[in-house]
Design a protein around this motif. Structure first.
Motif, short mmCIF file in Angstrom:
data_model
loop_
_atom_site.label_atom_id
_atom_site.label_comp_id
_atom_site.label_asym_id
_atom_site.label_seq_id
_atom_site.Cartn_x
_atom_site.Cartn_y
_atom_site.Cartn_z
N CYS A 146 1.01 -1.14 -0.04
CA CYS A 146 -0.05 -0.04 0.04
C CYS A 146 0.87 1.44 -0.03
O CYS A 146 0.50 2.10 -0.48
CB CYS A 146 -0.79 -0.02 1.23
SG CYS A 146 -1.84 -1.59 1.36
N CYS B 152 2.04 3.57 -2.97
CA CYS B 152 1.15 4.52 -3.71
C CYS B 152 0.71 5.59 -2.62
O CYS B 152 0.34 6.63 -2.82
CB CYS B 152 -0.03 3.96 -4.43
SG CYS B 152 0.44 2.92 -5.89
N HIS B 153 0.56 5.05 -1.29
CA HIS B 153 0.12 5.96 -0.16
C HIS B 153 1.18 6.32 0.55
O HIS B 153 2.15 5.72 0.87
CB HIS B 153 -0.89 5.29 0.43
CG HIS B 153 -2.24 4.83 -0.43
ND1 HIS B 153 -3.09 5.82 -0.41
CD2 HIS B 153 -2.70 3.78 -0.76
CE1 HIS B 153 -4.19 5.37 -1.31
NE2 HIS B 153 -3.87 4.14 -1.48
N ARG C 223 -12.39 10.97 6.50
CA ARG C 223 -13.69 10.33 6.16
C ARG C 223 -14.86 10.00 7.22
O ARG C 223 -15.74 9.26 7.27
CB ARG C 223 -13.56 8.88 5.48
CG ARG C 223 -12.64 9.30 4.14
CD ARG C 223 -13.23 9.87 3.11
NE ARG C 223 -12.76 9.99 1.94
CZ ARG C 223 -12.96 10.78 0.95
NH1 ARG C 223 -14.06 11.45 1.04
NH2 ARG C 223 -12.33 11.03 -0.27
N TYR D 262 -17.10 3.05 4.67
CA TYR D 262 -16.65 3.60 3.35
C TYR D 262 -14.97 3.14 3.06
O TYR D 262 -14.54 2.76 1.99
CB TYR D 262 -16.46 5.15 3.66
CG TYR D 262 -15.44 5.47 2.44
CD1 TYR D 262 -16.07 6.04 1.27
CD2 TYR D 262 -14.49 6.19 2.49
CE1 TYR D 262 -15.52 6.48 0.22
CE2 TYR D 262 -13.57 6.78 1.64
CZ TYR D 262 -14.17 7.01 0.40
OH TYR D 262 -13.37 7.58 -0.40
N MET E 123 -6.07 2.69 -8.21
CA MET E 123 -6.17 1.68 -7.27
C MET E 123 -6.16 0.46 -7.46
O MET E 123 -7.44 0.18 -8.21
CB MET E 123 -6.89 2.26 -5.78
CG MET E 123 -7.08 1.26 -5.02
SD MET E 123 -6.65 1.78 -3.04
CE MET E 123 -7.11 0.59 -2.33
C1 HEC Z 1 -1.14 1.60 -7.59
C2 HEC Z 1 -1.41 2.33 -6.37
C3 HEC Z 1 -1.92 2.22 -5.21
C4 HEC Z 1 -1.79 1.03 -4.25
C5 HEC Z 1 -0.94 -0.21 -4.27
C6 HEC Z 1 -2.67 1.09 -3.19
N1 HEC Z 1 -3.69 2.24 -3.53
FE1 HEC Z 1 -5.23 2.99 -2.25
N2 HEC Z 1 -5.60 4.44 -3.60
C7 HEC Z 1 -4.66 4.74 -4.83
C8 HEC Z 1 -5.36 5.69 -5.50
C9 HEC Z 1 -4.77 6.64 -6.92
C10 HEC Z 1 -6.47 6.37 -4.63
C11 HEC Z 1 -7.23 7.61 -5.01
C12 HEC Z 1 -8.52 6.85 -5.77
C13 HEC Z 1 -9.64 7.89 -5.89
O1 HEC Z 1 -9.22 9.03 -6.26
O2 HEC Z 1 -10.97 7.68 -6.34
C14 HEC Z 1 -6.39 5.31 -3.61
C15 HEC Z 1 -7.50 5.51 -2.60
C16 HEC Z 1 -7.61 4.75 -1.36
C17 HEC Z 1 -8.55 4.99 -0.29
C18 HEC Z 1 -9.59 6.04 -0.26
C19 HEC Z 1 -9.06 7.27 0.27
C20 HEC Z 1 -9.86 8.33 0.33
O3 HEC Z 1 -9.96 9.27 1.28
O4 HEC Z 1 -10.97 8.24 -0.33
C21 HEC Z 1 -8.00 3.83 0.47
C22 HEC Z 1 -8.56 3.89 2.03
C23 HEC Z 1 -6.88 3.35 0.27
N3 HEC Z 1 -6.57 3.61 -1.28
C24 HEC Z 1 -6.42 2.20 0.87
C25 HEC Z 1 -5.41 1.46 0.32
C26 HEC Z 1 -4.71 0.20 0.99
C27 HEC Z 1 -5.16 -0.22 2.33
C28 HEC Z 1 -3.75 -0.22 0.13
C29 HEC Z 1 -3.28 -1.74 0.24
C30 HEC Z 1 -3.83 -2.84 0.60
C31 HEC Z 1 -3.83 0.69 -1.03
N4 HEC Z 1 -4.45 1.59 -1.09
C32 HEC Z 1 -2.88 0.27 -2.31
C33 HEC Z 1 -3.68 3.92 -5.45
C34 HEC Z 1 -3.23 2.85 -4.68
#
Ligand code: HEC
Length: 145
Positions: free
Chosen positions: A53, A56-57, A77, A83, A95
């Motif tokens: 995670c 990207c985060h 949130r 959510y 994502m």
């Molecule tokens: C390849 C990149 C990538 C990976 C790996 C990734 N994410 Fe994300 N994530 C994103 C992106 C880009 C967004 C924003 C999506 C949008 O704007 O709708 C996001 C959005 C989110 C959000 C919502 C945030 C919000 O405020 O709306 C959450 C919670 C989240 N990710 C959790 C995770 C978790 C937990 C993992 C690992 C299990 C993970 N992400 C792995 C790219 C990634």
């Protein structure tokens, strides 16, 4: 003109200040409190690491920049766990779609909830104390679960 005795005295005084300052710095007990993740949150952290995670985060501003910083996503949130759980498996935009079961989603959520409790990022509450240490305002001293 400085006599050599006065010169030595000033030197000794500076050395004394230096020693005292270092002593106080290195024996200073930080007042940050102890923050420990619960067992459930530790499981969540494991999923966090195993699924990259952080690629990207960011947490506390550290990590990849494709997705948003998630340090305070739980309060951002409005404490809406459903959510966040939905987001884990939704695969929106860039994502990837994950396939966590209910327990794993609960654990990830617990991890993000407890991270949220540790403070604010960016930390607008930090103040620099006269001795040079930064005082950080935590939301809670310890997280009770
Ligand atoms: C390849 C990149 C990538 C990976 C790996 C990734 N994410 Fe994300 N994530 C994103 C992106 C880009 C967004 C924003 C999506 C949008 O704007 O709708 C996001 C959005 C989110 C959000 C919502 C945030 C919000 O405020 O709306 C959450 C919670 C989240 N990710 C959790 C995770 C978790 C937990 C993992 C690992 C299990 C993970 N992400 C792995 C790219 C990634």
């Amino acid at each position: 003109m400085f006599s050599s005795v006065k010169y030595l005295l000033v030197l000794l005084l500076l050395l004394l200040f230096f020693t005292a300052y270092n002593y106080s710095l290195y024996t200073n007990q930080s007042d940050y409190g102890t923050i420990r993740l619960s067992e459930k949150a530790l499981q969540g952290e494991k999923h966090w690491r195993e699924n990259n995670c952080n690629a990207c985060h960011q947490l506390y501003g550290l990590g990849g920049y494709l997705g948003p910083d998630l340090t305070n996503v739980y309060s951002f949130r409005k404490n809406d766990g459903n959510y966040l759980k939905a987001m884990f498996n939704s695969g929106v935009k860039a994502m990837p779609r994950f396939d966590f079961n209910e327990t794993e989603k609960e654990e990830l959520l617990q991890f993000l909830m407890e991270v949220d409790q540790t403070g604010n990022y960016p930390n607008t509450e930090a103040t620099i104390k006269p001795d040079g240490w930064v005082k950080v305002q935590y939301k809670k001293e310890t997280y009770e679960h």
